[in-house]
Write an enzyme that holds these catalytic residues in place. Structure first.
Site, PDB file in Angstrom:
ATOM      1  N   GLU A 201       0.811  -1.225   0.000  1.00 55.07           N
ATOM      2  CA  GLU A 201       0.000   0.000   0.000  1.00 55.07           C
ATOM      3  C   GLU A 201       0.843   1.272   0.000  1.00 55.07           C
ATOM      4  O   GLU A 201       0.762   2.095   0.912  1.00 55.07           O
ATOM      5  CB  GLU A 201      -0.964   0.003   1.193  1.00 55.07           C
ATOM      6  CG  GLU A 201      -1.957  -1.124   1.163  1.00 55.07           C
ATOM      7  CD  GLU A 201      -3.071  -0.977   2.199  1.00 55.07           C
ATOM      8  OE1 GLU A 201      -2.979  -0.105   3.069  1.00 55.07           O
ATOM      9  OE2 GLU A 201      -4.033  -1.751   2.118  1.00 55.07           O
TER      10      GLU A 201
ATOM     11  N   GLU B 206      -5.076  -8.663   0.645  1.00 54.62           N
ATOM     12  CA  GLU B 206      -5.815  -8.368   1.877  1.00 54.62           C
ATOM     13  C   GLU B 206      -7.288  -8.150   1.547  1.00 54.62           C
ATOM     14  O   GLU B 206      -7.612  -7.531   0.530  1.00 54.62           O
ATOM     15  CB  GLU B 206      -5.320  -7.070   2.558  1.00 54.62           C
ATOM     16  CG  GLU B 206      -4.014  -7.199   3.279  1.00 54.62           C
ATOM     17  CD  GLU B 206      -3.563  -5.899   3.937  1.00 54.62           C
ATOM     18  OE1 GLU B 206      -4.415  -5.100   4.365  1.00 54.62           O
ATOM     19  OE2 GLU B 206      -2.337  -5.699   4.010  1.00 54.62           O
TER      20      GLU B 206
HETATM   21  C1  BG6 Z   1      -4.349  -2.165   5.235  1.00 56.31           C
HETATM   22  C2  BG6 Z   1      -2.999  -2.492   5.800  1.00 56.31           C
HETATM   23  O1  BG6 Z   1      -4.380  -0.787   5.041  1.00 56.31           O
HETATM   24  O2  BG6 Z   1      -5.484  -2.405   5.972  1.00 56.31           O
HETATM   25  C3  BG6 Z   1      -3.041  -3.301   7.081  1.00 56.31           C
HETATM   26  O3  BG6 Z   1      -2.161  -3.059   4.851  1.00 56.31           O
HETATM   27  C4  BG6 Z   1      -4.176  -2.808   7.936  1.00 56.31           C
HETATM   28  O4  BG6 Z   1      -1.781  -3.240   7.681  1.00 56.31           O
HETATM   29  C5  BG6 Z   1      -5.467  -3.101   7.199  1.00 56.31           C
HETATM   30  O5  BG6 Z   1      -4.206  -3.333   9.228  1.00 56.31           O
HETATM   31  C6  BG6 Z   1      -6.713  -2.728   7.955  1.00 56.31           C
HETATM   32  O6  BG6 Z   1      -6.696  -1.384   8.297  1.00 56.31           O
HETATM   33  P1  BG6 Z   1      -6.985  -0.914   9.778  1.00 56.31           P
HETATM   34  O7  BG6 Z   1      -6.744   0.543   9.762  1.00 56.31           O
HETATM   35  O8  BG6 Z   1      -8.389  -1.277  10.055  1.00 56.31           O
HETATM   36  O9  BG6 Z   1      -6.013  -1.680  10.620  1.00 56.31           O
END
Ligand code: BG6
Length: 478
Positions: free
Chosen positions: A170, A378
C-alpha cells in the site's frame, strides 16, 4: 453480467491469510533488531488509539510455531507476512543481523513443512529509523539503492523456497498518511514532499523488481495496492467527472506507474498546476517501464462514492479510529471530488462501506486495464468480537462478509479475470496501526486488550471453521 453458472476456483488457487511484521511480531528490540519509524512514532502521545504500540503485539515472534500449527489445522494454502527491514539490517544498510534473518528463515521452513506457501512482503511500512535519520527515508533517492540491496538479501536467501513476493504494501497509504495526512510516520503534511517521496518509492519498487529478475529469482513479484474503486453518486455529468478524477487520482496514479511506467495525464497536469508534481529525471521513466510486475496485489476493503467538489470545497477530514459509528468527517480534494455516503451500502463500526460487488468491479477494472493476474493480498472485516464464557467467538458477521467477497471473486473468475489467490486480512487478531486491538480481523482471537496483554491466548472463531470448510471444498459451496 449474470452467469447461468459460476466457474470453479482454479485447482491451485491460493486460499490464504495475511499479517504484517509490526502488527503481529512484538519483540521490537530483541535479537539485534534496530528500531523502525513505527517503534519511535508510537511513543509520541496522541498518535495511536489509547497509545497502543507493537512492542509485544500478539507475540508472533515467540509463538510462530503455535500460529503456523493453527494455519495448518485450518488448511491454509498460503500465508502472507512481511519482513521487518530493521530486523535484517538494524540501521537499514550495512551488516546483516543474522539472528533477525534466521527468524524469517525458520518461519518459512515451518510454513513449508506444513504445506503452506509463504507469500513474502518486503516492506509493510516499517522503514528503519536509521534511514529516516540518515537522509529522510523515502524523501531521498538514496532509498532506491538501499531498498534494492535489502530486497536482494531476501531474494538470495529465500530463492526457491518463496514463490510469491510482494514489494511495497500500500504505497498509496503509507505515502499519503506519512506525508500528507500526518497520521503515520514521519507525520509530515506537505504535498510537494509527498509526491517526491512517492516518486522515489515508485523507483525503489521498480528497481527491486529489476533486481529480482537480474538475480534469476524464481516465482512472481508484484506490489500490493490499496484499491477502493470509485463510483459517482449519480449520473449528473459533474459527479461522473468527479468519480473519474477520483479513480485517476487515487488509483491509476499508482497502478499506471507500476504497469506502464507513466503517470495518468490529467492528474499529472493538475499536480503541475499546484506546483506539486515530482521531478522526473532522465532514466526514471526507463527504469519504471522496465520494472513491470508479474501480478497486481490488491488490498480491498471498500469502495468510494464521489460527487462534484468546487475549488473552495471540502478537503481533509478526520478518520474514525474509535469504532464509534458515524464519527468520520466529510472529505475530498477541492476541485477534484468529494466523498459521499452511498445510500445502498451498509458500513462497519469504523465507517467502512461493505461492498462485495465493488470487489468484482475492481478486479474487472484491473484485469481489463492492465492485463495482469491478480492476487488479493488483503480483504477482511474489522469489527468488535466478544469471547463467550465458553471461550467461543460467534462472528457470523465476518463469515457473511468473507463469504460474499469470496463469491464476488468467483464471479470475477467467471467474468474472465485471472485470479491467483485470496489472502484474507488477517489470520490472528493483531494491532491495527491507529485503531488499537479492539478492531479485530482474525480467524483466531487473541485474548489481549489495548493496555492489557493478558496471556495472549489464541481461540478459534466460528469464521476459522467456515474458512477451513471453504478451503477444503475449494470454494465449491459458497
Ligand atoms: C491495510 C494495511 O491498510 O489495511 C493493514 O495493509 C491494515 O496493515 C489493514 O491493518 C486494515 O486497516 P486498519 O486501519 O483497520 O487496521
Amino acid at each position: 453480467m449474470e452467469h447461468k453458472r459460476l466457474s470453479p476456483f482454479p485447482k491451485d488457487f491460493l486460499w490464504g491469510s495475511a499479517s504484517a511484521a509490526y502488527q503481529v511480531e512484538g519483540a521490537w528490540d530483541k535479537d539485534g533488531k534496530g528500531p523502525s519509524v513505527w517503534d519511535e512514532f508510537v511513543r509520541i502521545p496522541g498518535t495511536t488509539f489509547k497509545e497502543t504500540n507493537g512492542d509485544v503485539a500478539v507475540d508472533h515472534y515467540h509463538r510462530y510455531k503455535e500460529d503456523v500449527a493453527l494455519m495448518a489445522e485450518q488448511g491454509l494454502k498460503a500465508y502472507r507476512f512481511s519482513i521487518a527491514w530493521s530486523r535484517v539490517l538494524p540501521t537499514g544498510r550495512g551488516e546483516i543481523n543474522e539472528q533477525g534473518l534466521q527468524f524469517y528463515d525458520d518461519l518459512i521452513d515451518e510454513l513449508i513443512a506444513h504445506n503452506i506457501k509463504p507469500v513474502v512482503t518486503l516492506y509493510h511500512w516499517d522503514i528503519p529509523q536509521g534511514l529516516q535519520d540518515a537522509y529522510g527515508g523515502w524523501e531521498s533517492r538514496q532509498i532506491i539503492e538501499d531498498f534494492t540491496t535489502y530486497a536482494a538479501i531476501l531474494f538470495e536467501r529465500f530463492n526457491g523456497r518463496v514463490h510469491h513476493w510482494v514489494t511495497l504494501n500500500e504505497q498509496n497509504v503509507f505515502i499519503s498518511h506519512g506525508y500528507q495526512l500526518a497520521y503515520h510516520p514521519p507525520g509530515v503534511s506537505d504535498e510537494k514532499r509527498m509526491y517526491n517521496a512517492n516518486h522515489n518509492a515508485n523507483l525503489a519498487n521498480a528497481s527491486a523488481i529489476n533486481k529480482f529478475r537480474e538475480l534469476g529469482t524464481s516465482g512472481k513479484i508484484g506490489p500490493s495496492f490499496a484499491y477502493g474503486p470509485n463510483y459517482a453518486i449519480d449520473a449528473h455529468p459533474k459527479n461522473e467527472l468527479a468519480a473519474l478524477n477520483a479513480e485517476e487520482f487515487n488509483a491509476n496514479f499508482w497502478m499506471d506507474i507500476y504497469v506502464w511506467g507513466e503517470y495518468p495525464k490529467a492528474i499529472f497536469h493538475w499536480l503541475e498546476e499546484q506546483g506539486w508534481a515530482p521531478e522526473i529525471l532522465p532514466g526514471d521513466t526507463e527504469l519504471l517501464k522496465k520494472g513491470k510486475p508479474d501480478f497486481m496485489g490488491v488490498n480491498y476493503y471498500r469502495t468510494m462514492t464521489n460527487a462534484f467538489n468546487p475549488i473552495d470545497g471540502v478537503g481533509h477530514g478526520k478518520m474514525n479510529t474509535t469504532g464509534e459509528k458515524g464519527t468520520s468527517e466529510e472529505k475530498g480534494v477541492p476541485g477534484l471530488f468529494k466523498i459521499q455516503d452511498n445510500p445502498y451500502l451498509e458500513k462497519t463500526n469504523w465507517d467502512w462501506e461493505i461492498d462485495p460487488t465493488g470487489l468484482r468491479i475492481g478486479l474487472r477494472r484491473i484485469a481489463s486495464r492492465y492485463r495482469l493476474p491478480i492476487l488479493i493480498t488483503e480483504n477482511g472485516l474489522g469489527e468488535y468480537d466478544s469471547l463467550t464464557d465458553d471461550k467461543e467467538i460467534h462472528d457470523e458477521y465476518r463469515i457473511d462478509y468473507l463469504r460474499q467477497h469470496s463469491l464476488a471473486i468467483q464471479e470475477a473468475i467467471t467474468d474472465g479475470v485471472e485470479m491467483l489467490g485470496y489472502c484474507t486480512w488477517s489470520f490472528t487478531d493483531l494491532l491495527s496501526w491507529l485503531n488499537g486491538y479492539q478492531k479485530r480481523y482474525g480467524f483466531v482471537y487473541v485474548d489481549r486488550e489495548e493496555n492489557d496483554e493478558k496471556e495472549l491466548k489464541r481461540y478459534k472463531k466460528d469464521s476459522f471453521y467456515w474458512y477451513q470448510k471453504t478451503i477444503k471444498e475449494n470454494g465449491a459451496n459458497l
